[in-house]
Enzyme design. Structure first.
Site, mmCIF file in Angstrom:
data_model
loop_
_atom_site.group_PDB
_atom_site.id
_atom_site.type_symbol
_atom_site.label_atom_id
_atom_site.label_comp_id
_atom_site.label_asym_id
_atom_site.label_seq_id
_atom_site.Cartn_x
_atom_site.Cartn_y
_atom_site.Cartn_z
ATOM 1 N N ILE A 188 1.093 -12.327 6.344
ATOM 2 C CA ILE A 188 2.432 -11.919 6.341
ATOM 3 C C ILE A 188 2.132 -10.347 6.146
ATOM 4 O O ILE A 188 1.751 -9.962 4.909
ATOM 5 C CB ILE A 188 3.354 -12.412 5.228
ATOM 6 C CG1 ILE A 188 3.477 -13.990 5.917
ATOM 7 C CG2 ILE A 188 4.454 -11.998 5.372
ATOM 8 C CD1 ILE A 188 4.164 -14.880 4.869
ATOM 9 N N PRO A 189 2.145 -9.610 7.315
ATOM 10 C CA PRO A 189 1.691 -8.260 7.091
ATOM 11 C C PRO A 189 2.714 -7.128 6.069
ATOM 12 O O PRO A 189 2.931 -6.203 6.824
ATOM 13 C CB PRO A 189 1.729 -7.721 8.544
ATOM 14 C CG PRO A 189 2.919 -8.356 8.967
ATOM 15 C CD PRO A 189 2.900 -9.724 8.239
ATOM 16 N N CYS A 190 2.735 -7.080 4.700
ATOM 17 C CA CYS A 190 3.325 -6.496 4.110
ATOM 18 C C CYS A 190 2.462 -5.012 3.889
ATOM 19 O O CYS A 190 3.423 -3.991 3.653
ATOM 20 C CB CYS A 190 3.303 -6.900 2.550
ATOM 21 S SG CYS A 190 1.891 -7.433 1.744
ATOM 22 N N HIS A 191 1.473 -4.681 4.418
ATOM 23 C CA HIS A 191 0.856 -3.624 4.523
ATOM 24 C C HIS A 191 1.435 -2.810 5.737
ATOM 25 O O HIS A 191 1.480 -1.506 5.691
ATOM 26 C CB HIS A 191 -0.662 -3.628 5.009
ATOM 27 C CG HIS A 191 -0.954 -4.628 6.147
ATOM 28 N ND1 HIS A 191 -0.964 -5.766 6.212
ATOM 29 C CD2 HIS A 191 -1.318 -4.050 7.317
ATOM 30 C CE1 HIS A 191 -1.317 -6.251 7.414
ATOM 31 N NE2 HIS A 191 -1.226 -5.248 8.185
#
Length: 150
Positions: free
Chosen positions: A118-121
């Site tokens: 889950i690419p919160c970056h």
């Protein structure tokens, strides 16, 4: 007992301490450990490895989000950000129909239990002057650079 790991040029090193004294330093060999892992962890590790050799952009392993409903909405919206792209906290707030909740989106992303997948970056500030990431700015920048965002 406590454990620490270091990725050396020769392989992954594990250090174990007990009562504030080192009791073991050893190399972790991937094959024996990998073969004893559960099916879901093997799949997850395979997908992460594929991500880091540019063979995977979307993760498919099963997961559960043990978070609030709001955080689940934020995380599911964040999962929709395509590889190689970024969105702002405001963008995510609008995606979940809470256009004034950019700060709350940021708070939810701080508790993302599934880093990378889950690419919160991929979520950045509008002005890009301040970059936050649970695991440190260096890792966020490295992931964004890896995906060609920056």
């Amino acid at each position: 007992m406590k454990q620490g790991y270091y990725q050396s040029p020769a392989g992954l090193v594990m250090v174990i301490s007990q009562n504030n004294k080192i009791i073991n330093i050893s190399f972790i060999l991937a094959c024996p450990l990998f073969s004893s892992l559960s099916k879901e962890i093997k799949q997850c590790l395979q997908e992460i490895a594929q991500y880091f050799i540019n063979q995977r952009k979307i993760f498919s392993f099963d997961y559960v989000l043990n978070t609030t409903k709001f955080s689940q909405k934020v995380l599911e919206a964040t999962k929709q950000i395509p590889y190689g792209e970024a969105r702002t906290y405001s963008d995510i707030a609008k995606m979940i129909n809470h256009p004034l909740a950019a700060r709350t989106v940021g708070s939810a992303l701080k508790r993302n239990p599934l880093a990378i997948s889950i690419p919160c970056h991929r979520v950045i500030n509008k002005n890009s002057k301040r970059i936050n990431y649970l695991y440190g700015v260096e890792i966020k920048l490295a992931l964004l650079a890896w995906e060609g965002v920056i």
